[in-house]
Design a protein around this motif. Structure first.
Motif, PDB file in Angstrom:
ATOM      1  N   GLY A 145     164.341 178.162  87.278  1.00 27.09           N
ATOM      2  CA  GLY A 145     164.486 179.360  86.480  1.00 27.09           C
ATOM      3  C   GLY A 145     164.017 180.583  87.233  1.00 27.09           C
ATOM      4  N   LEU A 146     163.903 181.670  86.488  1.00 25.20           N
ATOM      5  CA  LEU A 146     163.438 182.948  87.037  1.00 25.20           C
ATOM      6  C   LEU A 146     161.984 183.156  86.632  1.00 25.20           C
ATOM      7  N   VAL A 147     161.146 183.471  87.607  1.00 26.55           N
ATOM      8  CA  VAL A 147     159.724 183.668  87.337  1.00 26.55           C
ATOM      9  C   VAL A 147     159.212 184.794  88.218  1.00 26.55           C
ATOM     10  N   TRP A 203     157.892 155.487  87.505  1.00 24.90           N
ATOM     11  CA  TRP A 203     158.564 156.011  88.699  1.00 24.90           C
ATOM     12  C   TRP A 203     159.951 156.554  88.385  1.00 24.90           C
ATOM     13  N   THR A 204     160.271 156.762  87.142  1.00 24.40           N
ATOM     14  CA  THR A 204     161.612 157.211  86.787  1.00 24.40           C
ATOM     15  C   THR A 204     161.771 158.727  86.875  1.00 24.40           C
ATOM     16  N   THR A 205     160.650 159.438  86.949  1.00 20.60           N
ATOM     17  CA  THR A 205     160.709 160.886  87.083  1.00 20.60           C
ATOM     18  C   THR A 205     159.702 161.348  88.132  1.00 20.60           C
ATOM     19  N   THR A 206     160.155 162.199  89.001  1.00 17.74           N
ATOM     20  CA  THR A 206     159.290 162.834  89.995  1.00 17.74           C
ATOM     21  C   THR A 206     159.202 164.314  89.658  1.00 17.74           C
ATOM     22  N   TYR A 207     157.999 164.859  89.760  1.00 17.62           N
ATOM     23  CA  TYR A 207     157.764 166.246  89.395  1.00 17.62           C
ATOM     24  C   TYR A 207     157.347 167.067  90.619  1.00 17.62           C
ATOM     25  N   LEU A 208     157.621 168.357  90.527  1.00 20.04           N
ATOM     26  CA  LEU A 208     157.079 169.296  91.504  1.00 20.04           C
ATOM     27  C   LEU A 208     156.481 170.451  90.709  1.00 20.04           C
ATOM     28  N   GLN A 209     155.173 170.462  90.613  1.00 20.38           N
ATOM     29  CA  GLN A 209     154.471 171.554  89.948  1.00 20.38           C
ATOM     30  C   GLN A 209     154.258 172.659  90.967  1.00 20.38           C
ATOM     31  N   MET A 210     154.796 173.827  90.669  1.00 19.25           N
ATOM     32  CA  MET A 210     154.731 174.947  91.598  1.00 19.25           C
ATOM     33  C   MET A 210     153.915 176.064  90.969  1.00 19.25           C
ATOM     34  N   SER A 211     152.882 176.484  91.656  1.00 20.99           N
ATOM     35  CA  SER A 211     152.013 177.555  91.168  1.00 20.99           C
ATOM     36  C   SER A 211     151.908 178.645  92.226  1.00 20.99           C
ATOM     37  N   SER A 212     151.399 179.785  91.811  1.00 18.81           N
ATOM     38  CA  SER A 212     151.251 180.929  92.726  1.00 18.81           C
ATOM     39  C   SER A 212     152.539 181.170  93.500  1.00 18.81           C
ATOM     40  N   LEU A 213     153.628 181.179  92.778  1.00 15.74           N
ATOM     41  CA  LEU A 213     154.933 181.305  93.420  1.00 15.74           C
ATOM     42  C   LEU A 213     155.096 182.646  94.117  1.00 15.74           C
ATOM     43  N   LYS A 214     155.820 182.617  95.221  1.00 15.41           N
ATOM     44  CA  LYS A 214     156.078 183.807  96.023  1.00 15.41           C
ATOM     45  C   LYS A 214     157.579 184.026  96.126  1.00 15.41           C
ATOM     46  N   PRO A 215     157.993 185.258  96.381  1.00 13.38           N
ATOM     47  CA  PRO A 215     159.433 185.511  96.533  1.00 13.38           C
ATOM     48  C   PRO A 215     160.076 184.627  97.598  1.00 13.38           C
ATOM     49  N   GLU A 216     159.336 184.272  98.621  1.00  9.74           N
ATOM     50  CA  GLU A 216     159.895 183.418  99.683  1.00  9.74           C
ATOM     51  C   GLU A 216     160.088 181.976  99.238  1.00  9.74           C
ATOM     52  N   ASP A 217     159.639 181.628  98.033  1.00 13.49           N
ATOM     53  CA  ASP A 217     159.916 180.296  97.481  1.00 13.49           C
ATOM     54  C   ASP A 217     161.279 180.244  96.801  1.00 13.49           C
ATOM     55  N   THR A 256     168.356 172.449  91.540  1.00 15.47           N
ATOM     56  CA  THR A 256     168.036 173.377  90.469  1.00 15.47           C
ATOM     57  C   THR A 256     167.546 174.672  91.100  1.00 15.47           C
ATOM     58  N   GLU A 257     167.991 175.796  90.547  1.00 11.79           N
ATOM     59  CA  GLU A 257     167.738 177.092  91.164  1.00 11.79           C
ATOM     60  C   GLU A 257     166.385 177.658  90.744  1.00 11.79           C
ATOM     61  N   VAL A 258     165.637 178.121  91.728  1.00 13.01           N
ATOM     62  CA  VAL A 258     164.357 178.787  91.486  1.00 13.01           C
ATOM     63  C   VAL A 258     164.428 180.189  92.080  1.00 13.01           C
ATOM     64  N   THR A 259     164.167 181.181  91.252  1.00 13.12           N
ATOM     65  CA  THR A 259     164.152 182.568  91.707  1.00 13.12           C
ATOM     66  C   THR A 259     162.815 183.189  91.361  1.00 13.12           C
ATOM     67  N   VAL A 260     162.146 183.728  92.377  1.00  8.99           N
ATOM     68  CA  VAL A 260     160.836 184.353  92.191  1.00  8.99           C
ATOM     69  C   VAL A 260     160.990 185.838  92.475  1.00  8.99           C
ATOM     70  N   SER A 261     160.737 186.642  91.469  1.00  2.00           N
ATOM     71  CA  SER A 261     160.870 188.086  91.633  1.00  2.00           C
ATOM     72  C   SER A 261     159.534 188.700  92.038  1.00  2.00           C
ATOM     73  N   SER A 262     159.617 189.776  92.808  1.00  2.00           N
ATOM     74  CA  SER A 262     158.386 190.430  93.293  1.00  2.00           C
ATOM     75  C   SER A 262     157.907 191.496  92.329  1.00  2.00           C
TER      76      SER A 262
END
Length: 123
Positions: A9-11, A75-89, A117-123
């Motif tokens: 998503g957009l964050v 093991w049926t789901t793998t997660y990626l918890q992303m914090s302190s996101l940056k525009p370069e992510d 899945t699309e990840v957009t990080v706005s500055s």
């Protein structure tokens, strides 16, 4: 084996997102799950991996300490918890699954891929 990625998503910069990757087949045939990402005009790059049996994880340097990869009990789901996101992510994030252990950062090691899945990080 089919992989379904979701959670993008957009964050704003500094925010958090959690990506999920659902696996449709018996996961006892798999060794490693990983997340890669690809930004427009760039090559796909390794983000993080986890060995399903041991839970041992690896990360690229630029996300270590900010991202956490994990898997659920079955093991049926793998997660990626992303914090302190940056525009370069900002990128499309793909999950991959490998049947055998190897160099987790190498794209060709993985046998199966999700659609991303699309990840957009706005500055």
């Amino acid at each position: 084996v089919q992989l379904q990625a979701s959670g993008g998503g957009l964050v704003q910069a500094g925010g958090s997102l959690r990506l999920s990757c659902d696996v449709s087949a018996p996961t006892n045939s798999l060794d490693t799950m990983a997340w890669f990402r690809q930004a427009p005009g760039k090559e796909r790059e390794f983000v993080a991996s986890i060995r399903l049996s041991s839970g041992v994880s690896t990360y690229r340097d630029s996300v270590r300490g900010r991202f956490t990869i994990s898997r659920n009990h079955f093991w049926t789901t793998t997660y990626l918890q992303m914090s302190s996101l940056k525009p370069e992510d900002t990128a499309r994030y793909y999950c991959g699954a490998a049947r055998k252990f190897g160099n987790a950062a190498v794209y060709s090691m993985y046998d199966y891929w999700g659609q991303g899945t699309e990840v957009t990080v706005s500055s």
